[in-house]
Design a protein around this motif. Structure first.
Motif, PDB file in Angstrom:
ATOM      1  N   TYR A 109       0.841  -1.205   0.000  1.00 19.87           N
ATOM      2  CA  TYR A 109       0.000   0.000   0.000  1.00 19.87           C
ATOM      3  C   TYR A 109       0.871   1.249   0.000  1.00 19.87           C
ATOM      4  O   TYR A 109       1.847   1.355   0.746  1.00 19.87           O
ATOM      5  CB  TYR A 109      -0.909  -0.003   1.236  1.00 19.87           C
ATOM      6  N   TYR A 110       0.482   2.198  -0.867  1.00 19.75           N
ATOM      7  CA  TYR A 110       1.208   3.464  -0.937  1.00 19.75           C
ATOM      8  C   TYR A 110       0.649   4.444   0.076  1.00 19.75           C
ATOM      9  O   TYR A 110      -0.557   4.731   0.083  1.00 19.75           O
ATOM     10  CB  TYR A 110       1.113   4.069  -2.334  1.00 19.75           C
ATOM     11  N   SER A 111       1.526   4.956   0.946  1.00 20.02           N
ATOM     12  CA  SER A 111       1.128   5.942   1.946  1.00 20.02           C
ATOM     13  C   SER A 111       1.629   7.316   1.497  1.00 20.02           C
ATOM     14  O   SER A 111       2.832   7.573   1.515  1.00 20.02           O
ATOM     15  CB  SER A 111       1.735   5.592   3.314  1.00 20.02           C
ATOM     16  N   PRO A 112       0.729   8.219   1.061  1.00 19.06           N
ATOM     17  CA  PRO A 112       1.177   9.535   0.590  1.00 19.06           C
ATOM     18  C   PRO A 112       1.795  10.379   1.692  1.00 19.06           C
ATOM     19  O   PRO A 112       2.657  11.216   1.429  1.00 19.06           O
ATOM     20  CB  PRO A 112      -0.105  10.176   0.046  1.00 19.06           C
ATOM     21  N   ALA A 113       1.390  10.169   2.940  1.00 23.56           N
ATOM     22  CA  ALA A 113       1.955  10.968   4.034  1.00 23.56           C
ATOM     23  C   ALA A 113       3.438  10.681   4.216  1.00 23.56           C
ATOM     24  O   ALA A 113       4.226  11.582   4.524  1.00 23.56           O
ATOM     25  CB  ALA A 113       1.204  10.679   5.328  1.00 23.56           C
ATOM     26  N   ARG A 114       3.829   9.397   4.005  1.00 27.40           N
ATOM     27  CA  ARG A 114       5.237   9.030   4.154  1.00 27.40           C
ATOM     28  C   ARG A 114       5.934   8.852   2.810  1.00 27.40           C
ATOM     29  O   ARG A 114       7.141   8.619   2.762  1.00 27.40           O
ATOM     30  CB  ARG A 114       5.349   7.737   4.966  1.00 27.40           C
ATOM     31  N   ASP A 115       5.156   8.907   1.717  1.00 23.43           N
ATOM     32  CA  ASP A 115       5.683   8.733   0.361  1.00 23.43           C
ATOM     33  C   ASP A 115       6.445   7.411   0.250  1.00 23.43           C
ATOM     34  O   ASP A 115       7.591   7.362  -0.205  1.00 23.43           O
ATOM     35  CB  ASP A 115       6.582   9.907  -0.029  1.00 23.43           C
ATOM     36  N   GLU A 116       5.798   6.324   0.677  1.00 16.71           N
ATOM     37  CA  GLU A 116       6.453   5.030   0.604  1.00 16.71           C
ATOM     38  C   GLU A 116       5.426   3.911   0.498  1.00 16.71           C
ATOM     39  O   GLU A 116       4.253   4.080   0.836  1.00 16.71           O
ATOM     40  CB  GLU A 116       7.330   4.791   1.829  1.00 16.71           C
TER      41      GLU A 116
END
Length: 318
Positions: A162-169
């Protein structure tokens, strides 16, 4: 009880028939008949006036409520025989064929849709024949939806990248799914085994998904009321003030906020609350010259530093 978008659509179609036969029905009686809360019913009623027999803006369902009773003012108008224009018939047939290919549909629903499509195609004549030369392909979200829907019905655990935009990872995690819902985008709510907490996942940010043999066993949780939106800041969350120009006024449409005051040159001063103010640094970078964080001062300084670092990295790259 978990409800997916297909179930909600079926309920709303039934709701139209129910209301036509019961003018002035009481909200609590209708909610009880459909096995939903009054807030869920009101949410459906907010959508129905945007539906009708023409997507050109005419012949929409004139349904409203005073909070106690529900009134449908034009049932006879929308009950007149439907006549589709050529572009309407083409759009309807292309969309119906595309939806019929979704793996998340129940077979009974798929068969009914195929039969209805054939009838519309026959009635549309040449327009129906022309539509057969067009096709729509759904992106990966359709497959993700089907896997999540299956996991919920079979009570199975999911593995995600899963892509987490808050952590950009990208992160890998196992999730016990609880329900699917749509608020602008389609989301899965589930119990994340990585964080040992309830989390919400946007389906278009799932890079990879796999059903596991392990049974899903989320703890007993009270489902959140989403009638006020996906993000519902608490009163004790830190306050953030952002000033945007005309090019950043969209922020007030997408971010829940306490106030949005007009400022000179067509801008807005937006006050909002968030449990994680640092997550707004990415918003500040996205806005560029169209906005800035004003308060709290430490967040404003952090955003400026992030902008300087990004600019320096860009200059080094070129």
């Amino acid at each position: 009880m978990a409800t997916n978008a297909i179930d909600q659509t079926r309920r709303m179609l039934s709701l139209v028939t129910y209301l036509r036969e019961r003018p002035g029905a009481h909200v609590q009686d209708v909610a009880r008949a459909f096995g939903i809360t009054e807030d869920e019913l009101i949410s459906d009623l907010d959508v129905l006036p945007m539906c009708g027999t023409s997507f050109r803006g005419g012949d929409l369902l004139d349904i409203d409520t005073d909070g106690d009773r529900i009134w449908w003012h034009n049932p006879d108008d929308v009950a007149e025989p439907l006549r589709l224009a050529a572009d309407e018939a083409t759009a309807l047939l292309v969309a119906a064929r595309a939806v019929a290919t979704l793996p998340g549909l129940r077979e009974s629903d798929r068969d009914a849709l195929v039969r209805a499509t054939a009838k519309v195609e026959t009635a549309a004549g040449e327009s129906g024949a022309a539509s057969s030369r067009l096709s729509v392909t759904f992106e990966a979200e359709g497959g993700v939806f089907a896997d999540v829907d299956r996991a919920i019905s079979e009570r199975r655990r999911l593995w995600l990248r899963y892509y987490s935009p808050a952590r950009d990872e990208l992160t890998e995690r196992e999730v016990d799914p609880i329900r699917l819902f749509a608020v602008g985008h389609t989301y899965m709510e589930g119990w994340c085994r990585l964080s040992e907490a309830r989390r919400t996942f946007r389906l278009d940010r799932v890079a990879e998904i796999r059903l596991l043999d392990a049974p899903a066993a989320p703890p007993e949780l009270e489902l959140r009321d989403l009638s006020a939106g996906l993000v519902q800041p608490a009163a004790e969350d830190p306050e953030v003030v952002i000033e945007v120009g005309t090019g950043g006024r969209w922020v007030a449409e997408y971010y829940p906020h306490d106030s949005a005051e007009e400022i000179p040159d067509g801008g807005l001063r937006i006050t909002l609350r968030t449990p994680d103010p640092a997550s707004l640094r990415r918003l500040a970078l996205r806005l560029g010259g169209d906005g800035r964080i004003v308060a709290p001062p430490e967040l404003a300084d952090s955003a400026r530093e992030a902008a300087r670092d990004a600019l320096a990295a860009y200059e080094d790259a070129v």
